[in-house]
Design a protein around this motif. Structure first.
Motif, PDB file in Angstrom:
ATOM      1  N   ALA A   1      -4.994 -14.494  -3.319  1.00  0.00           N
ATOM      2  CA  ALA A   1      -5.722 -13.671  -2.343  1.00  0.00           C
ATOM      3  C   ALA A   1      -6.949 -13.079  -3.013  1.00  0.00           C
ATOM      4  CB  ALA A   1      -4.828 -12.545  -1.825  1.00  0.00           C
ATOM      5  N   VAL A   2      -7.912 -12.692  -2.180  1.00  0.00           N
ATOM      6  CA  VAL A   2      -9.078 -11.952  -2.663  1.00  0.00           C
ATOM      7  C   VAL A   2      -9.260 -10.744  -1.750  1.00  0.00           C
ATOM      8  CG1 VAL A   2     -11.569 -12.007  -3.043  1.00  0.00           C
ATOM      9  CG2 VAL A   2     -10.212 -14.031  -3.549  1.00  0.00           C
ATOM     10  N   ALA A   3      -9.466  -9.571  -2.338  1.00  0.00           N
ATOM     11  CA  ALA A   3      -9.676  -8.356  -1.546  1.00  0.00           C
ATOM     12  C   ALA A   3     -11.164  -8.037  -1.500  1.00  0.00           C
ATOM     13  CB  ALA A   3      -8.910  -7.191  -2.159  1.00  0.00           C
ATOM     14  N   LEU A   4     -11.694  -7.936  -0.269  1.00  0.00           N
ATOM     15  CA  LEU A   4     -13.105  -7.596  -0.078  1.00  0.00           C
ATOM     16  C   LEU A   4     -13.196  -6.393   0.855  1.00  0.00           C
ATOM     17  CD1 LEU A   4     -14.746 -11.127   0.415  1.00  0.00           C
ATOM     18  CD2 LEU A   4     -14.602  -9.760  -1.677  1.00  0.00           C
ATOM     19  N   GLY A   5     -14.040  -5.426   0.525  1.00  0.00           N
ATOM     20  CA  GLY A   5     -13.942  -4.146   1.214  1.00  0.00           C
ATOM     21  C   GLY A   5     -15.161  -3.627   1.949  1.00  0.00           C
ATOM     22  N   GLU A   6     -16.179  -4.437   2.201  1.00  0.00           N
ATOM     23  CA  GLU A   6     -17.346  -3.876   2.889  1.00  0.00           C
ATOM     24  C   GLU A   6     -17.313  -4.189   4.379  1.00  0.00           C
ATOM     25  OE1 GLU A   6     -21.286  -5.239   1.743  1.00  0.00           O
ATOM     26  OE2 GLU A   6     -22.140  -3.330   2.356  1.00  0.00           O
ATOM     27  N   PRO A   7     -17.401  -3.196   5.254  1.00  0.00           N
ATOM     28  CA  PRO A   7     -17.471  -1.770   4.936  1.00  0.00           C
ATOM     29  C   PRO A   7     -16.126  -1.044   4.905  1.00  0.00           C
ATOM     30  CG  PRO A   7     -18.035  -2.136   7.239  1.00  0.00           C
ATOM     31  CD  PRO A   7     -17.712  -3.481   6.659  1.00  0.00           C
ATOM     32  N   THR A   8     -15.065  -1.616   5.513  1.00  0.00           N
ATOM     33  CA  THR A   8     -13.833  -0.823   5.652  1.00  0.00           C
ATOM     34  C   THR A   8     -12.592  -1.528   5.128  1.00  0.00           C
ATOM     35  OG1 THR A   8     -13.293  -1.693   7.856  1.00  0.00           O
ATOM     36  CG2 THR A   8     -14.781   0.189   7.787  1.00  0.00           C
ATOM     37  N   GLY A   9     -12.746  -2.662   4.446  1.00  0.00           N
ATOM     38  CA  GLY A   9     -11.604  -3.516   4.122  1.00  0.00           C
ATOM     39  C   GLY A   9     -10.652  -2.968   3.080  1.00  0.00           C
ATOM     40  N   SER A  10     -11.085  -2.021   2.251  1.00  0.00           N
ATOM     41  CA  SER A  10     -10.205  -1.601   1.156  1.00  0.00           C
ATOM     42  C   SER A  10      -8.993  -0.830   1.649  1.00  0.00           C
ATOM     43  CB  SER A  10     -10.999  -0.814   0.116  1.00  0.00           C
ATOM     44  OG  SER A  10     -11.862  -1.705  -0.556  1.00  0.00           O
ATOM     45  N   MET A  11      -9.080  -0.258   2.858  1.00  0.00           N
ATOM     46  CA  MET A  11      -7.902   0.433   3.396  1.00  0.00           C
ATOM     47  C   MET A  11      -6.779  -0.546   3.751  1.00  0.00           C
ATOM     48  SD  MET A  11      -9.107   1.695   7.158  1.00  0.00           S
ATOM     49  CE  MET A  11     -10.691   2.403   6.688  1.00  0.00           C
ATOM     50  N   ALA A  12      -7.054  -1.842   3.697  1.00  0.00           N
ATOM     51  CA  ALA A  12      -5.998  -2.834   3.943  1.00  0.00           C
ATOM     52  C   ALA A  12      -5.098  -3.017   2.731  1.00  0.00           C
ATOM     53  CB  ALA A  12      -6.616  -4.178   4.320  1.00  0.00           C
ATOM     54  N   TRP A  13      -5.528  -2.542   1.547  1.00  0.00           N
ATOM     55  CA  TRP A  13      -4.651  -2.752   0.368  1.00  0.00           C
ATOM     56  C   TRP A  13      -4.392  -1.514  -0.470  1.00  0.00           C
ATOM     57  CZ3 TRP A  13      -6.957  -3.263  -4.737  1.00  0.00           C
ATOM     58  CH2 TRP A  13      -8.359  -3.343  -4.744  1.00  0.00           C
ATOM     59  N   PHE A  14      -5.091  -0.414  -0.229  1.00  0.00           N
ATOM     60  CA  PHE A  14      -4.650   0.840  -0.859  1.00  0.00           C
ATOM     61  C   PHE A  14      -5.132   2.038  -0.054  1.00  0.00           C
ATOM     62  CE2 PHE A  14      -8.534   2.403  -3.103  1.00  0.00           C
ATOM     63  CZ  PHE A  14      -9.329   1.263  -3.153  1.00  0.00           C
ATOM     64  N   PRO A  15      -4.318   3.111  -0.057  1.00  0.00           N
ATOM     65  CA  PRO A  15      -4.708   4.322   0.661  1.00  0.00           C
ATOM     66  C   PRO A  15      -5.780   5.062  -0.132  1.00  0.00           C
ATOM     67  CG  PRO A  15      -2.633   4.678  -0.490  1.00  0.00           C
ATOM     68  CD  PRO A  15      -3.007   3.242  -0.730  1.00  0.00           C
ATOM     69  N   GLY A  16      -6.727   5.665   0.576  1.00  0.00           N
ATOM     70  CA  GLY A  16      -7.762   6.381  -0.165  1.00  0.00           C
ATOM     71  C   GLY A  16      -8.772   7.021   0.755  1.00  0.00           C
ATOM     72  N   ASN A  17      -9.811   7.534   0.130  1.00  0.00           N
ATOM     73  CA  ASN A  17     -10.921   8.109   0.875  1.00  0.00           C
ATOM     74  C   ASN A  17     -11.974   7.017   1.006  1.00  0.00           C
ATOM     75  OD1 ASN A  17     -12.304  10.051   2.266  1.00  0.00           O
ATOM     76  ND2 ASN A  17     -13.127  11.057   0.455  1.00  0.00           N
ATOM     77  N   HIS A  18     -11.798   6.187   2.037  1.00  0.00           N
ATOM     78  CA  HIS A  18     -12.577   4.952   2.104  1.00  0.00           C
ATOM     79  C   HIS A  18     -13.926   5.131   2.781  1.00  0.00           C
ATOM     80  CE1 HIS A  18      -9.638   2.537   0.092  1.00  0.00           C
ATOM     81  NE2 HIS A  18      -8.679   2.926   0.918  1.00  0.00           N
ATOM     82  N   HIS A  19     -14.777   5.861   2.085  1.00  0.00           N
ATOM     83  CA  HIS A  19     -16.164   6.017   2.528  1.00  0.00           C
ATOM     84  C   HIS A  19     -17.051   5.975   1.280  1.00  0.00           C
ATOM     85  CE1 HIS A  19     -19.803   7.977   4.163  1.00  0.00           C
ATOM     86  NE2 HIS A  19     -19.453   7.295   5.243  1.00  0.00           N
ATOM     87  N   PRO A  20     -18.233   5.350   1.389  1.00  0.00           N
ATOM     88  CA  PRO A  20     -19.050   5.189   0.176  1.00  0.00           C
ATOM     89  C   PRO A  20     -19.462   6.508  -0.482  1.00  0.00           C
ATOM     90  CG  PRO A  20     -20.242   4.454   2.161  1.00  0.00           C
ATOM     91  CD  PRO A  20     -18.810   4.655   2.540  1.00  0.00           C
ATOM     92  N   SER A  21     -19.405   7.604   0.263  1.00  0.00           N
ATOM     93  CA  SER A  21     -19.847   8.880  -0.306  1.00  0.00           C
ATOM     94  C   SER A  21     -18.872   9.438  -1.335  1.00  0.00           C
ATOM     95  CB  SER A  21     -20.048   9.901   0.815  1.00  0.00           C
ATOM     96  OG  SER A  21     -18.856  10.042   1.566  1.00  0.00           O
ATOM     97  N   ASP A  22     -17.654   8.921  -1.386  1.00  0.00           N
ATOM     98  CA  ASP A  22     -16.678   9.444  -2.356  1.00  0.00           C
ATOM     99  C   ASP A  22     -16.359   8.381  -3.402  1.00  0.00           C
ATOM    100  OD1 ASP A  22     -14.786  10.751  -3.803  1.00  0.00           O
ATOM    101  OD2 ASP A  22     -13.414  11.128  -2.124  1.00  0.00           O
ATOM    102  N   LYS A  23     -17.037   8.456  -4.529  1.00  0.00           N
ATOM    103  CA  LYS A  23     -16.810   7.472  -5.591  1.00  0.00           C
ATOM    104  C   LYS A  23     -15.843   8.036  -6.627  1.00  0.00           C
ATOM    105  CE  LYS A  23     -21.202   6.260  -6.623  1.00  0.00           C
ATOM    106  NZ  LYS A  23     -22.237   5.238  -7.000  1.00  0.00           N
ATOM    107  N   ALA A  24     -15.140   7.149  -7.316  1.00  0.00           N
ATOM    108  CA  ALA A  24     -14.132   7.583  -8.285  1.00  0.00           C
ATOM    109  C   ALA A  24     -13.969   6.519  -9.361  1.00  0.00           C
ATOM    110  CB  ALA A  24     -12.795   7.802  -7.574  1.00  0.00           C
ATOM    111  N   THR A  25     -13.334   6.893 -10.454  1.00  0.00           N
ATOM    112  CA  THR A  25     -12.966   5.907 -11.475  1.00  0.00           C
ATOM    113  C   THR A  25     -11.621   5.281 -11.084  1.00  0.00           C
ATOM    114  OG1 THR A  25     -11.961   7.669 -12.797  1.00  0.00           O
ATOM    115  CG2 THR A  25     -14.247   7.085 -13.292  1.00  0.00           C
ATOM    116  N   TYR A  26     -11.316   4.135 -11.687  1.00  0.00           N
ATOM    117  CA  TYR A  26     -10.117   3.382 -11.282  1.00  0.00           C
ATOM    118  C   TYR A  26      -9.367   2.814 -12.485  1.00  0.00           C
ATOM    119  CZ  TYR A  26     -11.553   2.938  -6.339  1.00  0.00           C
ATOM    120  OH  TYR A  26     -11.894   3.178  -5.024  1.00  0.00           O
ATOM    121  N   ASP A  27      -8.049   2.809 -12.353  1.00  0.00           N
ATOM    122  CA  ASP A  27      -7.200   1.946 -13.169  1.00  0.00           C
ATOM    123  C   ASP A  27      -6.382   1.107 -12.217  1.00  0.00           C
ATOM    124  OD1 ASP A  27      -7.367   2.454 -16.131  1.00  0.00           O
ATOM    125  OD2 ASP A  27      -7.216   4.519 -15.388  1.00  0.00           O
TER     126      ASP A  27
END
Ligand code: TRP
Ligand code: ZN
Length: 472
Positions: free
Chosen positions: A159-185
């Motif tokens: 599989a490949v996960a692609l998130g623009e503009p709203t796709g990332s909420m399909a594989w992890f819960p979060g604050n899925h708006h470009p205004s909230d950036k964060a670091t990741y592990d």
């Protein structure tokens, strides 16, 4: 939704006591309010959530391609930006098994894409909190308003996960708006023999009991729409640029041959882009090539863009340019898309100009005259709406955002001359490095850098104006 209540059975007496207290407090004192289910994005109003700012996502994912089954744990560290009685996360589909806050079970419920977490007491403004969501299921593919597919896209072997503009909420819960950036592990476990490739740097790889876990680390802020994971068989090429930057390239074997010449240009393109846009903002680079054929488009996933098949040089130049414009300098809202696509398109024009192709002026002229595309309807479509005001969510990736956005940059270049123009595009990337910016920030920045020039016509006609601007 009853699961949330049953999960926190042990807490119910305590919770009701606190609620009773909170209710009494409401009549007189200061108290928190819900964070809210969106951040009022003009195009995607329910994406993102109010009242907090995520600083780090720690995602542990386990994927079984055969069953298309994902098991995930998301540990989200965030800071409250107001007194919060509840907060939302965005999550599309999947089953939530439990939510904890500060390590304790907490009440939650779901409605559409909103997962609402209700702490027993307020989270104070400025307080850092950690919430953990355990979830599983078959992640979905989301259809955008423009009909394109994003989210979790199955491939022949993964599989490949692609998130623009709203796709990332399909594989992890979060604050899925470009205004909230964060670091990741991200720790991604897959059946032994498969690879899991993500953003940033690979920090560990371990096989046990027939499954392999790949650990990826992103140290620079990342918007969730450019987070990715790609699972499958890949030919992996690791190398280092002359300046020491690691390059990690993963290509599905049947595209390896067709991709080789173009992908070998990554160091050359990166060096040209560093020269043109300034220092590269991330700690590694590379590319992922796979057949997520339902997508059919490339995406500027951070540090490692994804291509739906062997890319051509223009596409590679475009997606790598987004690392500066889009991934490092990220739009404040989806209205500001032209700051991504206008810049990445203009990067293609500049590359051609510097490598024996048409000049940016020639491309601009062809577009203006209407003999750029084979089909005259496409030439006409550029004037459908202004770059800074897409007509609707269904049109945020249309040519007024891309080509006409690039034309705005060319108008600025014509006005200020090459030296000032290149200083502006470099300075813009430096000023908002790892941050967010909108169109008003951009026009103010340009005016500040060229105080004796008049940009009013460009802003009024080219950036915000309806229809085709007249010649001046
Ligand atoms: N940003 C991608 C590019 O490099 C295109 C794209 C993919 C896109 N999905 C999107 C643009 C959704 C807007 C919305 O050009
Ligand atoms: Zn783009």
């Amino acid at each position: 939704m009853i699961a949330g209540v049953s999960r926190s059975v042990r807490l119910v007496p305590a919770v009701s006591a606190v609620l009773a207290l909170a209710l009494t407090a409401c009549t007189g004192g200061v108290h928190g309010t819900p964070g809210g289910s969106g951040v009022r994005d003009p195009y995607f109003p329910r994406t993102g959530n109010g009242g907090y700012d995520v600083t780090h996502y720690d995602l542990t994912l386990d994927y079984d391609p055969g069953r298309r089954h994902l098991t995930g744990t998301a540990v989200i560290t965030a800071r409250a930006t107001k007194d919060l009685s509840a907060f939302d996360l965005d999550l599309n589909g999947l089953d939530v098994a439990g939510v904890t806050l500060w390590g304790r079970g907490v009440r939650w419920n779901r409605a559409g894409q909103e997962l609402t977490v209700r702490p027993p007491g307020d989270i104070d403004k400025g307080e850092t909190f950690r919430t953990t969501v355990r979830y599983s299921g078959t992640p979905g593919t989301i259809t955008d308003p423009d009909g394109s597919k994003e989210g979790w896209l199955p491939t022949a072997d993964g599989a490949v996960a692609l998130g623009e503009p709203t796709g990332s909420m399909a594989w992890f819960p979060g604050n899925h708006h470009p205004s909230d950036k964060a670091t990741y592990d991200m720790a991604v476990t897959v059946p032994k023999g498969l690879q899991a490739v993500s953003n940033g740097e690979l920090t560990g790889e371990r096989t046990a009991k027939g499954r392999t876990t790949f650990r990826w680390h992103t140290a620079e802020p990342m918007a969730s729409y450019v987070a990715t994971v790609a699972i499958g068989h890949y030919d992996i090429t690791r190398s280092t640029m002359r300046n020491g930057l690691p390059v990690y390239v993963a290509v599905t074997p049947d595209e390896a041959q067709a991709s080789r010449t173009t992908l070998a240009k990554i160091p050359e393109i990166m060096e040209w882009e560093e020269h043109t846009f300034g220092p590269y903002p991330f700690s590694s680079t590379g590319a992922i090539v796979d057949h997520a054929h339902v997508s059919g488009y490339a995406l500027e996933t951070q540090s490692r863009p994804v291509f739906p098949g062997a890319p051509d040089t223009q596409s590679l130049v475009h997606e790598l340019a987004h690392q500066w414009y889009g991934d490092s300098v990220t739009p404040k809202s989806w209205r500001d898309m032209w700051l991504n696509e206008g810049f990445a398109t203009y990067a293609e024009w500049l590359w051609q100009e510097d490598h024996g192709g048409d000049t940016a002026q020639e491309i601009f002229d062809a577009l203006y005259k209407g003999d750029y595309y084979d089909d005259s309807d496409d030439d006409e479509a550029i004037w459908a709406f202004p770059p800074a005001k897409p007509s609707s969510a269904a049109h945020i990736s249309d040519s007024p955002v891309y080509e006409r956005g690039a034309m705005v940059l060319h108008k600025i270049r014509q006005t200020v001359g090459d030296d000032a123009f290149f200083a502006i595009i470099k300075g813009w990337a430096a000023t908002h490095r790892h941050g967010n910016a909108d169109t008003a920030d951009f026009t103010a920045y340009v005016e500040k850098k060229a105080p004796h020039k008049d940009f009013r016509t460009i802003w009024r006609d080219w950036l915000y104006g309806d229809g085709k601007p007249g010649h001046e």
